[in-house]
Design an enzyme around this catalytic site. Structure first.
Site, PDB file in Angstrom:
ATOM      1  N   PHE B 123     -35.175  22.368  -5.524  1.00 21.35           N
ATOM      2  CA  PHE B 123     -35.564  23.749  -5.450  1.00 21.35           C
ATOM      3  C   PHE B 123     -36.579  24.053  -6.384  1.00 21.35           C
ATOM      4  CE2 PHE B 123     -35.077  28.112  -7.010  1.00 21.35           C
ATOM      5  CZ  PHE B 123     -34.898  28.720  -5.765  1.00 21.35           C
ATOM      6  N   LEU B 125     -39.140  26.416  -8.197  1.00 17.58           N
ATOM      7  CA  LEU B 125     -39.871  27.647  -8.383  1.00 17.58           C
ATOM      8  C   LEU B 125     -40.335  27.448  -9.825  1.00 17.58           C
ATOM      9  CD1 LEU B 125     -39.721  30.783  -8.063  1.00 17.58           C
ATOM     10  CD2 LEU B 125     -37.486  30.770  -9.135  1.00 17.58           C
ATOM     11  N   ALA B 130     -44.726  29.909 -15.368  1.00 16.59           N
ATOM     12  CA  ALA B 130     -43.787  30.631 -14.611  1.00 16.59           C
ATOM     13  C   ALA B 130     -42.306  30.214 -14.972  1.00 16.59           C
ATOM     14  CB  ALA B 130     -44.120  31.025 -13.347  1.00 16.59           C
ATOM     15  N   THR B 158     -34.909  20.113 -10.871  1.00 16.93           N
ATOM     16  CA  THR B 158     -33.567  19.242 -10.762  1.00 16.93           C
ATOM     17  C   THR B 158     -33.855  18.365  -9.594  1.00 16.93           C
ATOM     18  OG1 THR B 158     -32.575  20.651 -11.974  1.00 16.93           O
ATOM     19  CG2 THR B 158     -31.312  19.045 -10.626  1.00 16.93           C
ATOM     20  N   HIS B 339     -11.297  18.023 -32.166  1.00 24.35           N
ATOM     21  CA  HIS B 339     -11.172  16.440 -31.993  1.00 24.35           C
ATOM     22  C   HIS B 339     -11.773  15.720 -33.313  1.00 24.35           C
ATOM     23  CE1 HIS B 339     -10.276  16.959 -27.879  1.00 24.35           C
ATOM     24  NE2 HIS B 339      -9.836  15.702 -27.732  1.00 24.35           N
ATOM     25  N   GLU B 364     -31.356  28.307 -14.088  1.00 26.08           N
ATOM     26  CA  GLU B 364     -31.158  29.207 -13.088  1.00 26.08           C
ATOM     27  C   GLU B 364     -31.112  30.417 -13.275  1.00 26.08           C
ATOM     28  OE1 GLU B 364     -28.208  28.455  -9.806  1.00 26.08           O
ATOM     29  OE2 GLU B 364     -28.317  26.374 -10.121  1.00 26.08           O
ATOM     30  N   GLU B 368     -30.319  35.771 -20.754  1.00 25.10           N
ATOM     31  CA  GLU B 368     -31.080  37.153 -21.214  1.00 25.10           C
ATOM     32  C   GLU B 368     -31.362  37.690 -19.970  1.00 25.10           C
ATOM     33  OE1 GLU B 368     -31.707  34.255 -23.011  1.00 25.10           O
ATOM     34  OE2 GLU B 368     -30.629  34.975 -24.712  1.00 25.10           O
TER      35      GLU B 368
HETATM   36  C1  LIG Z   1     -32.343  21.009 -16.889  1.00 22.88           C
HETATM   37  C2  LIG Z   1     -32.923  22.000 -16.368  1.00 22.88           C
HETATM   38  C3  LIG Z   1     -33.130  21.911 -14.979  1.00 22.88           C
HETATM   39  C4  LIG Z   1     -33.820  22.869 -14.057  1.00 22.88           C
HETATM   40  N1  LIG Z   1     -33.795  22.891 -12.749  1.00 22.88           N
HETATM   41  C5  LIG Z   1     -34.850  23.680 -12.142  1.00 22.88           C
HETATM   42  C6  LIG Z   1     -34.893  23.713 -10.704  1.00 22.88           C
HETATM   43  O1  LIG Z   1     -34.244  22.888 -10.123  1.00 22.88           O
HETATM   44  N2  LIG Z   1     -35.719  24.499 -10.350  1.00 22.88           N
HETATM   45  C7  LIG Z   1     -36.338  25.184 -10.922  1.00 22.88           C
HETATM   46  O2  LIG Z   1     -37.171  25.938 -10.212  1.00 22.88           O
HETATM   47  N3  LIG Z   1     -36.291  25.428 -12.318  1.00 22.88           N
HETATM   48  C8  LIG Z   1     -35.562  24.764 -12.847  1.00 22.88           C
HETATM   49  N4  LIG Z   1     -35.270  24.962 -14.139  1.00 22.88           N
HETATM   50  C9  LIG Z   1     -35.976  25.740 -14.987  1.00 22.88           C
HETATM   51  C10 LIG Z   1     -35.288  26.998 -15.633  1.00 22.88           C
HETATM   52  O3  LIG Z   1     -34.964  27.933 -14.235  1.00 22.88           O
HETATM   53  C11 LIG Z   1     -36.254  27.697 -16.522  1.00 22.88           C
HETATM   54  O4  LIG Z   1     -36.174  26.846 -17.775  1.00 22.88           O
HETATM   55  C12 LIG Z   1     -35.543  28.872 -16.841  1.00 22.88           C
HETATM   56  O5  LIG Z   1     -35.652  30.006 -15.802  1.00 22.88           O
HETATM   57  C13 LIG Z   1     -36.257  29.772 -18.112  1.00 22.88           C
HETATM   58  O6  LIG Z   1     -37.577  29.272 -17.724  1.00 22.88           O
HETATM   59  P1  LIG Z   1     -38.611  28.721 -19.397  1.00 22.88           P
HETATM   60  O7  LIG Z   1     -37.698  27.590 -19.703  1.00 22.88           O
HETATM   61  O8  LIG Z   1     -39.763  28.944 -19.046  1.00 22.88           O
HETATM   62  O9  LIG Z   1     -37.937  30.026 -20.430  1.00 22.88           O
HETATM   63  P2  LIG Z   1     -38.881  31.358 -20.796  1.00 22.88           P
HETATM   64  O10 LIG Z   1     -39.025  31.992 -19.553  1.00 22.88           O
HETATM   65  O11 LIG Z   1     -40.268  30.842 -21.433  1.00 22.88           O
HETATM   66  O12 LIG Z   1     -38.216  32.164 -21.958  1.00 22.88           O
HETATM   67  C14 LIG Z   1     -38.140  31.723 -23.328  1.00 22.88           C
HETATM   68  C15 LIG Z   1     -37.055  32.590 -23.987  1.00 22.88           C
HETATM   69  O13 LIG Z   1     -37.521  33.828 -23.602  1.00 22.88           O
HETATM   70  C16 LIG Z   1     -36.551  34.735 -23.192  1.00 22.88           C
HETATM   71  N5  LIG Z   1     -36.869  35.834 -22.230  1.00 22.88           N
HETATM   72  C17 LIG Z   1     -38.033  35.580 -21.444  1.00 22.88           C
HETATM   73  N6  LIG Z   1     -38.117  36.702 -20.557  1.00 22.88           N
HETATM   74  C18 LIG Z   1     -37.186  37.710 -21.374  1.00 22.88           C
HETATM   75  C19 LIG Z   1     -37.136  38.909 -20.896  1.00 22.88           C
HETATM   76  N7  LIG Z   1     -37.536  39.725 -20.198  1.00 22.88           N
HETATM   77  N8  LIG Z   1     -36.218  39.740 -21.677  1.00 22.88           N
HETATM   78  C20 LIG Z   1     -35.680  39.005 -22.899  1.00 22.88           C
HETATM   79  N9  LIG Z   1     -35.704  37.612 -23.120  1.00 22.88           N
HETATM   80  C21 LIG Z   1     -36.542  36.979 -22.276  1.00 22.88           C
HETATM   81  C22 LIG Z   1     -35.593  33.649 -22.268  1.00 22.88           C
HETATM   82  O14 LIG Z   1     -34.382  33.946 -22.367  1.00 22.88           O
HETATM   83  C23 LIG Z   1     -35.811  32.451 -23.493  1.00 22.88           C
HETATM   84  O15 LIG Z   1     -34.824  32.773 -24.273  1.00 22.88           O
HETATM   85  C24 LIG Z   1     -34.391  23.884 -14.817  1.00 22.88           C
HETATM   86  C25 LIG Z   1     -34.224  24.049 -16.404  1.00 22.88           C
HETATM   87  C26 LIG Z   1     -33.678  22.862 -17.000  1.00 22.88           C
HETATM   88  C27 LIG Z   1     -33.617  23.027 -18.497  1.00 22.88           C
END
Ligand SMILES: Cc1cc2nc3c(=O)[nH]c(=O)nc-3n(C[C@H](O)[C@H](O)[C@H](O)COP(=O)(O)OP(=O)(O)OC[C@H]3O[C@@H](n4cnc5c(N)ncnc54)[C@H](O)[C@@H]3O)c2cc1C
Lengths: 259, 388, 322
Positions: B123, B125, B130, B158, B339, B364, B368
């Site tokens: 998937f 996104l 972004a 993933t 443990h 996913e 927040e």
């Molecule tokens: C192991 C793993 C697997 C993944 N698999 C997929 C996948 O299969 N497909 C896919 O598309 N994505 C995947 N992702 C991406 C995942 O969905 C994103 O990491 C997640 O949506 C957060 O985005 P970011 O890491 O860019 O964090 P950011 O968006 O940069 O966020 C950084 C911090 O800011 C906070 N924040 C951001 N916006 C706001 C707001 N408006 N208000 C308050 N706090 C906010 C966040 O909560 C976080 O604490 C995966 C991530 C991981 C770690």
């Protein structure tokens, strides 16, 4: 070869615990599963039917809802038919009664070339059903088979591998016959998720009959064995020491291991 | 009110419990240590129909609905969160988006392979710029003749390195942006111009490869547009809404495994001359774990029931993911504490579970974002609209 | 001498009496084995309480003196025990649990109830004459208390739980020989076969586990432990220290960091027994531990403890088991 496999559902050992001191059984969850050796018998039946052209497997169980669940599992694993003799009272039944029911059920299924069942029953004194059924039908009985195969040369005969002290041996019997299957002698297949859902969606998955519909009245179902209750082994004690010279100790140890 | 599982769901759980305990559990440590998914067991799971549990049998699924899918995720995550993550991304978001909005022809083309595990889905996104702000995606899709050409990058995907099919959200109309100008494409990963990066080195879920996906003018035929052109963002958000329920179910399995291990250990381990089960501070941890787990179980399966009975579920789905990931993290952290030194041993599953669970609070949609989703649903009920 | 002559001699009608007697069915040399002797002794105990006779049904007249010495009043020699006993109007029939299948055939023939593998509480209800006994279920977690109420009552006894029987060479008894032909054998013996049980069974399902630890001393003991495991029909495993020593592989490491096991018998040789190990054997039904250190924590988790060098016990034990 038309194979009928007898199944018994029992309370899952993981769903209750026994407190020897309180002399009580505590049931934590209402979970049932197939008697382990019956699970192996079912696998043996499916494997045998799969290996012989025109082989079919019908599963047969008597009792309440858990028996029905066991039959759905058999359908999901690949049994072509299932007959449920539905009667709550049959759950704790004794061997003579179950044998009677099975005899009638076999007739309803149109007979069988081979009846398979588990060599032991975890929760009841029902391993006797195999030899009883064989005696009642005048068929041969083989106990605790590890592998069943159609005899290579002769039609209508079966080869069964048995565990004997010092190794495995085979015997050959004529059909029809009753064979009990040793627990853990094979690895039962897993039913697939779609086949589980299909089995339950199929309104005809189980043929459900009452003992009365099999022509069994109360007299035929009268128990010859009464269940008086449960008793409990003494509480387990730890730390018993074997004393004496090395020779003494080894002799005591050997005696206990031979039990 | 009836809180019992249907007989078919109980039977499904029985099968899954046996399979996971007997086949998956013995391989879980290996999967984590090597960082390699176990292809053999994935193939077997495919044969057992575990890659299509919620979908209708018409498309090769098991027809077990959201409840059945939650049972699957709970049982998988109890023993092997890496494998659960592979299946979660495959079913819960990749195949789910196709199932929800794909045309019958597109579903017939791809779902049977996806359901049988012959094709693994991903998937796509998230992009480098972004994450939480998914609407900021930049990957471009331009129409030339009867095909689109995709150009750009996805990140943190993933199953990226092992996927055969990727559902990709791309901008088809930059003027409109994500809201109205983004479209989902089903991309076959053997298409020229597509490449997956090296698996990321993560703290947990080592056996679930996550990577960058590069699109260099990848040609995707028009028939592989999933849903309607321009409405892809809606499709993906809808998909994520549902995915949160099963993610909650997965966290439930992780928390349960932690409690189970703890119960065994407090009985076996003695200090100061008595089992640590006798210490009140230990008892309180156990009680808190059990209480939170019970609350989570009720929430998850009630929400799954909302989904299966076509009732509104978005708010509750956010709660599943939020409560679930935090419950799992807390429970596994307590289990680790209970443990003692064994808890941090890399030879024991608690340490692995602790690393694996933490990611639940991020992917996913971060927690927040879940709170924003829940709040916006709440506020909408009183007529107030908010945007993150 | 037939029954009528015997009745005349004793001045009582033996045929009428046999209805309330106890029959013990012991084909082959069973009567001379500890199992057969133990069943005869139990039958004697019940018969003395009921005031009836004990009949031993044998297939070999060489076993008759032993049957009598262990408690039988009369020995019957027949090639077809089921057929013969069926014609004798027995009220009670006892057999060792090794003959469960024979007992079931007899029960079916006589339309009687049967309890198998009784381990405790064998007696006859003085009012109803029901045959009572308790038999374990769920591998011995608890016992079912059962009572056979049909006119004919049959039970098989788990002789391993019975006290050893003592012979009374002074006892005397009659031997009767029947000329019933042997039944047709149902099965044709094919002898040994090259069969290997599927190697799928994980350690967690093992019924007998011989488990080793560093206290075993040297690597030489490992082969002996393996031999013991084979002799007992079980599997070889070990604790973490055994794995660190390269004696066993990961799949055979018992411990919460390895495999959790629940065998009927767990024999720990040279395992010290830390919590990581002991917590993984709580499901074992019986634990026997051998360790040189009397303070080894394994002894707190063991039903039976032997404080000795495992390297000395092991070869002696192998020799004793033959
Ligand atoms: C192991 C793993 C697997 C993944 N698999 C997929 C996948 O299969 N497909 C896919 O598309 N994505 C995947 N992702 C991406 C995942 O969905 C994103 O990491 C997640 O949506 C957060 O985005 P970011 O890491 O860019 O964090 P950011 O968006 O940069 O966020 C950084 C911090 O800011 C906070 N924040 C951001 N916006 C706001 C707001 N408006 N208000 C308050 N706090 C906010 C966040 O909560 C976080 O604490 C995966 C991530 C991981 C770690």
């Amino acid at each position: 070869m038309n194979i009928v496999v007898l199944l018994r559902a029992l309370r899952d050992p993981a769903s209750f615990s026994v407190n020897r001191r309180a002399q009580k059984i505590f049931v934590h969850r209402d979970l049932h599963r197939l008697n382990p050796a019956d699970h192996n018998a079912l696998e043996a039946a499916l494997a045998l039917a799969g290996a012989s052209a025109g082989g079919s497997v019908a599963a047969l169980a008597c009792g309440g809802e858990p028996a029905g669940e066991a039959l759905y599992q058999a359908r999901a694993m690949g049994a072509g038919r299932a007959l449920w003799v539905k009667d709550e009272a049959l759950q704790p039944a004794d061997g003579a009664v179950v044998t009677r029911v099975v005899q009638q059920a076999l007739a309803r299924l149109g007979g069988a070339d081979l009846v398979l069942l588990g060599a032991d029953v975890l929760d009841a004194d029902l391993a006797q059903v195999g030899p009883r059924l064989a005696a009642a039908q005048g068929w041969p009985f083989v106990e605790a088979g590890y592998r069943v195969r159609a005899a290579p040369a002769s039609q209508g005969r079966l080869q069964v591998v048995l565990a004997k002290p010092g190794g495995y041996q085979a015997v050959e019997i004529g059909l029809p016959a009753v064979v009990s299957i040793a627990v853990d002698s094979n690895k039962p297949r897993y039913p697939s998720a779609p086949s589980i859902m299909r089995a339950y969606a199929d309104l005809q998955a189980l043929d459900v009959v009452s003992p009365a519909e099999l022509g069994l009245d109360q007299a035929a179902l009268a128990a010859r064995v009464d269940r008086l209750g449960e008793s409990f082994p003494p509480e387990r004690t730890f730390g018993e020491r074997l004393e004496g010279t090395l020779g003494d100790v080894v002799a005591q140890l050997a005696a206990r291991l031979q039990r | 009110m009836d809180f019992t599982f249907s007989p078919q769901h109980a039977a499904l759980r029985r099968m899954l419990r046996d399979f996971c305990q007997q086949e998956l559990r013995p391989r879980a440590a290996q999967v984590d240590h090597t960082g390699q998914p176990d292809r053999e067991i994935l193939r077997w799971m495919g044969e057992l129909g575990l890659f299509g549990v919620p979908f209708s049998q018409e498309y090769g699924g098991a027809g077990a609905g959201e409840i059945g899918y939650c049972i699957l995720m709970e049982e998988l995550n109890r023993v092997c969160p890496s494998t659960a993550a592979i299946i979660g991304a495959h079913i819960g978001i990749a195949a789910m988006s196709l199932y929800l909005d794909g045309s019958p022809a597109l579903k017939r083309k791809y779902l049977p392979d996806l359901c049988a595990g012959r094709a693994i889905g991903a998937f796509g996104l998230t992009e480098p710029n972004a994450g939480s702000d998914a609407a900021a995606i930049q990957l471009r899709a331009t129409l030339e003749g009867d095909a689109y050409f995709l150009d750009g990058q996805k990140m943190w995907i993933t199953n990226g390195p092992i996927a055969d099919l990727v559902m990709v959200l791309a901008v088809t109309d930059p003027a409109l942006g994500a809201h109205g100008g983004a479209t989902v494409f089903v991309v076959e990963t053997n298409t020229a111009g597509f490449s997956a990066g090296k698996p990321e080195k993560k703290m947990g879920l080592h056996g679930s490869p996550t990577s960058v996906l590069n699109f260099d003018d990848v040609r995707v035929p028009k028939e592989n547009v999933l849903g309607q052109v321009g409405l892809g963002f809606v499709t993906f958000m809808k998909t994520l809404d549902i995915g949160r329920v099963s993610l909650g179910a997965a966290t439930l399995g992780g928390a349960e495994a932690a409690l189970q291990a703890s119960l065994r250990w407090v009985k076996a381990r003695s200090q100061f001359g008595r089992p640590i089960a006798n210490m009140q501070s230990i008892q309180f941890m156990l009680a808190d774990m059990a209480t939170e787990i019970e609350a989570l179980r009720s929430l998850v399966y009630r929400t799954a029931w909302l989904v299966d009975t076509d009732r509104p579920f978005v708010k509750e789905a956010g709660m599943c993911k939020l409560l679930g990931s935090e419950t799992a993290s807390r429970c596994i952290d307590r289990a680790l504490q209970i443990h003692g030194a064994l808890g941090v041993s890399r030879e024991f599953h608690i340490e692995r579970g602790w690393r694996d669970a933490r990611i639940g609070e991020i992917f996913e949609g971060t927690n927040e974002i879940q709170r924003i989703v829940i709040a916006s649903e709440l506020l909408q009920e009183i007529g107030v609209r908010i945007r993150p | 001498m037939d029954l009528a002559d015997l009745s005349a001699l004793l001045g009582e009608d033996l045929a009428a009496e046999t209805f309330s007697d106890i029959w013990v069915v012991l084909p082959g040399h069973e009567a001379a084995t500890p199992a057969g002797a133990a069943v005869l002794a139990e039958a004697r105990r019940l018969a003395d309480a009921l005031g009836c006779y004990v009949h031993a049904v044998l297939s070999d007249d060489a076993a008759a003196p032993a049957a009598v010495a262990f408690g039988a009043d009369r020995a019957h020699i027949t090639a077809d025990a089921v057929e013969y006993v069926s014609g004798q109007n027995p009220e009670f029939v006892l057999l060792p649990a090794g003959l469960n299948a024979l007992a079931a055939r007899l029960a079916q023939r006589l339309d009687s109830g049967l309890i198998t593998a009784v381990t405790a509480g064998l007696d006859v209800d003085p009012d109803t004459r029901a045959l009572r006994g308790s038999r374990p279920v769920y591998g011995g977690d608890y016992l079912l208390d059962l009572a056979v109420t049909s006119p004919v009552k049959i039970a098989t006894l788990d002789t391993a739980t019975l006290p050893a029987a003592y012979a009374d060479p002074g006892r005397t008894g009659e031997t009767l020989i029947s000329d019933l032909p042997a039944p047709e054998p149902h099965a044709r013996d094919l002898g040994r076969v090259d069969y290997h049980p599927p190697a799928w069974r994980p350690l967690s399902k093992g019924r007998v586990i011989v488990s080793i630890g560093r206290g075993l001393g040297e690597a030489a003991g490992v082969a002996q432990a393996q031999a013991l495991a084979s002799r007992l029909g079980g599997e070889l495993a070990g604790d973490r220290s055994a794995r660190d020593s390269g004696w066993i592989d990961e799949a055979h490491e018992v411990g919460v960091t390895g495999q959790e096991v629940a065998p009927d018998l767990y024999l720990a040789l040279g395992i010290l027994g830390d919590t990581i190990h002991n917590a993984a054997i709580t499901g074992a039904r019986r634990v026997i531990a051998v360790h040189a250190n009397p303070a080894a924590p394994i002894f707190q988790a063991a039903d039976v403890c032997v404080v000795a060098e495992p390297s000395a016990v092991l070869p002696a034990l192998l020799a004793a088991l033959g």
